[in-house]
Every structure is written in structure tokens, then in C-alpha cells.
Motif scaffolding. Structure first.
Motif, PDB file in Angstrom:
ATOM      1  N   ASP A 180       0.841  -1.257   0.127  1.00 39.95           N
ATOM      2  CA  ASP A 180       0.090  -0.174  -0.145  1.00 39.95           C
ATOM      3  C   ASP A 180       0.861   1.279  -0.033  1.00 39.95           C
ATOM      4  O   ASP A 180       0.269   2.374   0.063  1.00 39.95           O
ATOM      5  N   ALA A 181       2.058   1.250  -0.124  1.00 43.56           N
ATOM      6  CA  ALA A 181       3.003   2.443   0.027  1.00 43.56           C
ATOM      7  C   ALA A 181       4.349   2.087  -0.795  1.00 43.56           C
ATOM      8  O   ALA A 181       5.553   2.469  -0.540  1.00 43.56           O
ATOM      9  N   GLN A 182       4.245   1.369  -2.320  1.00 42.80           N
ATOM     10  CA  GLN A 182       5.372   0.992  -2.888  1.00 42.80           C
ATOM     11  C   GLN A 182       5.921   2.436  -3.390  1.00 42.80           C
ATOM     12  O   GLN A 182       5.235   3.311  -3.797  1.00 42.80           O
ATOM     13  N   THR A 183       7.331   2.407  -3.556  1.00 44.20           N
ATOM     14  CA  THR A 183       7.924   3.492  -4.413  1.00 44.20           C
ATOM     15  C   THR A 183       8.977   3.031  -5.484  1.00 44.20           C
ATOM     16  O   THR A 183       9.350   1.956  -5.205  1.00 44.20           O
ATOM     17  N   ALA A 184       9.055   3.889  -6.634  1.00 47.68           N
ATOM     18  CA  ALA A 184       9.788   3.467  -7.505  1.00 47.68           C
ATOM     19  C   ALA A 184      10.039   4.803  -8.164  1.00 47.68           C
ATOM     20  O   ALA A 184       9.313   5.434  -8.149  1.00 47.68           O
ATOM     21  N   THR A 185      11.542   4.821  -9.031  1.00 55.24           N
ATOM     22  CA  THR A 185      11.809   5.916  -9.930  1.00 55.24           C
ATOM     23  C   THR A 185      12.368   5.516 -11.282  1.00 55.24           C
ATOM     24  O   THR A 185      13.168   4.401 -11.241  1.00 55.24           O
ATOM     25  N   VAL A 186      11.770   6.222 -12.263  1.00 60.36           N
ATOM     26  CA  VAL A 186      12.343   6.074 -13.583  1.00 60.36           C
ATOM     27  C   VAL A 186      12.726   7.321 -13.906  1.00 60.36           C
ATOM     28  O   VAL A 186      12.449   8.290 -13.733  1.00 60.36           O
ATOM     29  N   VAL A 187      13.851   7.172 -14.566  1.00 60.60           N
ATOM     30  CA  VAL A 187      14.722   8.205 -15.146  1.00 60.60           C
ATOM     31  C   VAL A 187      14.487   8.334 -16.398  1.00 60.60           C
ATOM     32  O   VAL A 187      14.827   7.382 -17.348  1.00 60.60           O
ATOM     33  N   SER A 188      14.724   9.499 -16.895  1.00 60.65           N
ATOM     34  CA  SER A 188      14.903  10.017 -18.388  1.00 60.65           C
ATOM     35  C   SER A 188      16.256  10.153 -18.631  1.00 60.65           C
ATOM     36  O   SER A 188      16.711  11.172 -17.981  1.00 60.65           O
ATOM     37  N   VAL A 189      16.851   9.456 -19.646  1.00 56.34           N
ATOM     38  CA  VAL A 189      18.204   9.690 -19.808  1.00 56.34           C
ATOM     39  C   VAL A 189      18.632  10.251 -21.452  1.00 56.34           C
ATOM     40  O   VAL A 189      17.677   9.969 -22.209  1.00 56.34           O
ATOM     41  N   ASP A 190      19.883  10.564 -21.399  1.00 55.24           N
ATOM     42  CA  ASP A 190      20.243  10.759 -22.800  1.00 55.24           C
ATOM     43  C   ASP A 190      19.828   9.624 -23.557  1.00 55.24           C
ATOM     44  O   ASP A 190      20.130   8.513 -23.171  1.00 55.24           O
ATOM     45  N   GLY A 191      19.631   9.997 -24.914  1.00 60.26           N
ATOM     46  CA  GLY A 191      19.093   8.981 -25.913  1.00 60.26           C
ATOM     47  C   GLY A 191      18.038   8.895 -25.898  1.00 60.26           C
ATOM     48  O   GLY A 191      17.262   7.997 -26.970  1.00 60.26           O
ATOM     49  N   VAL A 245       0.106  -5.633  -6.676  1.00 57.43           N
ATOM     50  CA  VAL A 245      -1.283  -4.945  -6.659  1.00 57.43           C
ATOM     51  C   VAL A 245      -1.180  -4.088  -5.493  1.00 57.43           C
ATOM     52  O   VAL A 245      -0.856  -4.415  -4.220  1.00 57.43           O
ATOM     53  N   GLY A 246      -1.719  -2.908  -5.381  1.00 56.22           N
ATOM     54  CA  GLY A 246      -1.460  -1.835  -4.353  1.00 56.22           C
ATOM     55  C   GLY A 246      -1.441  -0.427  -4.817  1.00 56.22           C
ATOM     56  O   GLY A 246      -1.944  -0.189  -6.051  1.00 56.22           O
ATOM     57  N   THR A 247      -0.617   0.260  -4.043  1.00 57.87           N
ATOM     58  CA  THR A 247      -0.607   1.710  -4.500  1.00 57.87           C
ATOM     59  C   THR A 247       0.953   1.875  -4.592  1.00 57.87           C
ATOM     60  O   THR A 247       1.869   1.369  -3.777  1.00 57.87           O
ATOM     61  N   LEU A 248       1.505   2.324  -5.747  1.00 60.02           N
ATOM     62  CA  LEU A 248       2.849   2.877  -6.052  1.00 60.02           C
ATOM     63  C   LEU A 248       2.914   4.482  -6.342  1.00 60.02           C
ATOM     64  O   LEU A 248       2.349   5.120  -7.095  1.00 60.02           O
ATOM     65  N   GLU A 249       3.765   4.766  -5.562  1.00 63.96           N
ATOM     66  CA  GLU A 249       4.265   6.401  -5.907  1.00 63.96           C
ATOM     67  C   GLU A 249       5.455   6.221  -6.941  1.00 63.96           C
ATOM     68  O   GLU A 249       6.558   5.599  -6.672  1.00 63.96           O
ATOM     69  N   LEU A 250       5.192   6.506  -8.042  1.00 68.43           N
ATOM     70  CA  LEU A 250       6.114   6.587  -9.251  1.00 68.43           C
ATOM     71  C   LEU A 250       6.689   7.744  -9.461  1.00 68.43           C
ATOM     72  O   LEU A 250       6.115   8.957  -9.572  1.00 68.43           O
ATOM     73  N   THR A 251       8.135   8.085  -9.433  1.00 64.94           N
ATOM     74  CA  THR A 251       8.744   9.472  -9.603  1.00 64.94           C
ATOM     75  C   THR A 251       9.297   9.159 -11.037  1.00 64.94           C
ATOM     76  O   THR A 251       9.936   8.229 -11.405  1.00 64.94           O
ATOM     77  N   HIS A 252       9.344  10.348 -11.799  1.00 64.96           N
ATOM     78  CA  HIS A 252      10.040  10.405 -12.885  1.00 64.96           C
ATOM     79  C   HIS A 252      10.928  11.587 -12.666  1.00 64.96           C
ATOM     80  O   HIS A 252      10.662  12.735 -12.425  1.00 64.96           O
ATOM     81  N   ARG A 253      12.148  11.101 -12.885  1.00 61.12           N
ATOM     82  CA  ARG A 253      13.354  12.119 -12.832  1.00 61.12           C
ATOM     83  C   ARG A 253      14.001  12.232 -14.109  1.00 61.12           C
ATOM     84  O   ARG A 253      14.202  11.351 -14.902  1.00 61.12           O
ATOM     85  N   ASN A 254      14.320  13.745 -14.531  1.00 58.64           N
ATOM     86  CA  ASN A 254      14.732  13.817 -15.917  1.00 58.64           C
ATOM     87  C   ASN A 254      16.355  14.288 -15.737  1.00 58.64           C
ATOM     88  O   ASN A 254      16.654  15.366 -15.129  1.00 58.64           O
ATOM     89  N   ALA A 255      17.310  13.198 -16.082  1.00 59.66           N
ATOM     90  CA  ALA A 255      18.766  13.184 -16.054  1.00 59.66           C
ATOM     91  C   ALA A 255      19.308  13.750 -17.310  1.00 59.66           C
ATOM     92  O   ALA A 255      20.310  13.655 -17.611  1.00 59.66           O
ATOM     93  N   SER A 256      18.468  14.301 -18.338  1.00 58.53           N
ATOM     94  CA  SER A 256      18.793  14.431 -19.661  1.00 58.53           C
ATOM     95  C   SER A 256      18.779  15.918 -19.971  1.00 58.53           C
ATOM     96  O   SER A 256      18.170  16.894 -19.021  1.00 58.53           O
ATOM     97  N   ASP A 257      19.030  16.665 -20.955  1.00 60.41           N
ATOM     98  CA  ASP A 257      18.953  17.931 -21.306  1.00 60.41           C
ATOM     99  C   ASP A 257      17.587  18.536 -21.972  1.00 60.41           C
ATOM    100  O   ASP A 257      17.565  19.578 -22.131  1.00 60.41           O
TER     101      ASP A 257
END
Ligand SMILES: [Cu+2]
Length: 137
Positions: free
Chosen positions: A49-60, A72-84
Motif C-alpha cells: 500500500d506504499a510502494q515507491t519506484a523511480t524511472v529516469v529519463s536519460v540521454d538517448g 497490486v496496491g499503491t505505487l508512488e512513481l517518480t519520474h526524474r529527468n537526467a537529460s537536457d
């Protein structure tokens, strides 16, 4: 019976024009979706009920990782931008929504509720081929 070539093979053909023609043909099939998810897999952390994960946008113009494994449950998904360049993270399933555009160095998050197992595809609407998925078990 003739097996169809996969789109990923079509892109390897030396003639760009021929590759484009085959890609258009493949799109006409209607079952190819946005393409293969980008590489890499991360397992979401925390209780169901309190999952977390991060997806990063990278060069390319890719996500890294391209696959998030959750339950099954709740996921706080973070999107981080490591590109330009700006990227977003938009689910195919409108009910899940999207993470608005983030510019380089920024992060934004969304809280998602998954009520049943499945594969939930997301894309960056700016860059074809920038594809990821949340695989819920
Ligand atoms: Cu993008």
C-alpha cells in the motif's frame, strides 16, 4: 504460413525508406502498441500500500529503467529527468493518468493504484521509442 518480421528487425534494414515503409505497415496491424519497453528493470520498494519506484529519463531519449515491477496496491512513481531535454511519462491507460513534463534535473511523482495484475505501458509523448511499463503481479 509466413511469420511477420518484428518491427525491431525492420529498423535494422539498411535502407531508411524501406524501414519506414515496413514500420508503417506494422502500425497498420494495430497490435504493436508503442514498441518495446526500454531496457532495465527495477523492483518497487516498500509494502503493497506504499510502494515507491523511480524511472529516469536519460540521454538517448530513453527511460532507465524501462520496467518497474510492482504488486497490486499503491505505487508512488517518480519520474526524474537526467537529460537536457524535456520529457513526460504518460500511461496508455487514461485512468492512470500522466506525470507532466519535467525539464532537465527535475523530478515529479504520481500516485498510482493498481487493483489487478497486468502490464501498464507508459510513453513519453515527445519521443517515439521512449517506452516503459509497470508490471503488476
Ligand atoms: Cu521524452
Amino acid at each position: 504460413m509466413t511469420l511477420l518480421h518484428r518491427p525491431s528487425r525492420a529498423r535494422l534494414l539498411p535502407t531508411a525508406l524501406l524501414g519506414a515503409a515496413l514500420a508503417m505497415t506494422a502500425c497498420g496491424g494495430g497490435d504493436d502498441g508503442p514498441g518495446e519497453p526500454n531496457g532495465g528493470t527495477v523492483q518497487a520498494e516498500g509494502p503493497a500500500d506504499a510502494q515507491t519506484a523511480t524511472v529516469v529519463s536519460v540521454d538517448g531519449l530513453k527511460y532507465d529503467p524501462g520496467t518497474v515491477e510492482a504488486v497490486v496496491g499503491t505505487l508512488e512513481l517518480t519520474h526524474r529527468n537526467a537529460s537536457d531535454v524535456p520529457h513526460n511519462l504518460t500511461f496508455d491507460d487514461d485512468a492512470l493518468g500522466a506525470i507532466d513534463t519535467v525539464t532537465g534535473g527535475q523530478s515529479k511523482a504520481i500516485t498510482l493504484t493498481f487493483s489487478e495484475p497486468g502490464t501498464y505501458v507508459f510513453v513519453c509523448t515527445f519521443h517515439s521509442g521512449q517506452v516503459g511499463q509497470v508490471v503488476v503481479s
